[in-house]
Structure formats: C-alpha cells, structure tokens
Design a protein around this motif. Structure first.
Motif: not given
Length: 82
Positions: A13, A9, A79
């Motif tokens: 998130i 990622r 992320a």
C-alpha cells in the motif's frame, strides 16, 4: 469521526494511502510477529476516539495496556514497510 476501524492489509500500500486512512502523520509499532500497526501520530492531541481493536492487539503484544486512537492499519506479509 465515526467509531475507529482497524483495517488489515496483506498487499503493498502506498504511504500516502496509509496517511489518508489514519487521517494524518503515521506512527508505527512493529509487533513481535513482524506485523506492523500504523495509526495517527497526533491522534491523542486531536482527541480521536480509542480504537479498541487496535489497542487490544498492541496491549496483548506488549504485555501492558496501550491506547491506540483513531483508525489503524495492520500491515502483514508484503504490506509491511521496510
């Protein structure tokens, strides 16, 4: 569980989404380059299979063998968890 997958990622998130991916409570290792890898904290006691990709990433970074089990997520850039 099917063969474990290592996801990457680069965008933020939700913590709950990470828990859903790894299937439980999260354990995190910060790599030397600042990236983070998250995986199931209870994976060994749950008997999850070894994740060869994640284990390789952590072993190379640490300089000694490490076994990561179950699905894992590598968090890069924005992320990363602060």
């Amino acid at each position: 569980m099917k063969e474990p997958t290592t996801y990457t990622r680069t965008k933020p998130i939700e913590f709950s989404q990470l828990q859903k991916i790894v299937g439980g409570y999260i354990e995190m290792i910060t790599l030397k380059n600042g990236d983070q890898i998250v995986f199931n904290e209870d994976g060994i006691s749950l008997g999850l299979p070894i994740n060869l990709d994640a284990s390789r990433i952590v072993s190379v970074d640490c300089g000694f063998p490490q076994s990561i089990v179950g699905h894992a997520v590598v968090l890069k850039n924005k992320a990363r968890i602060e």
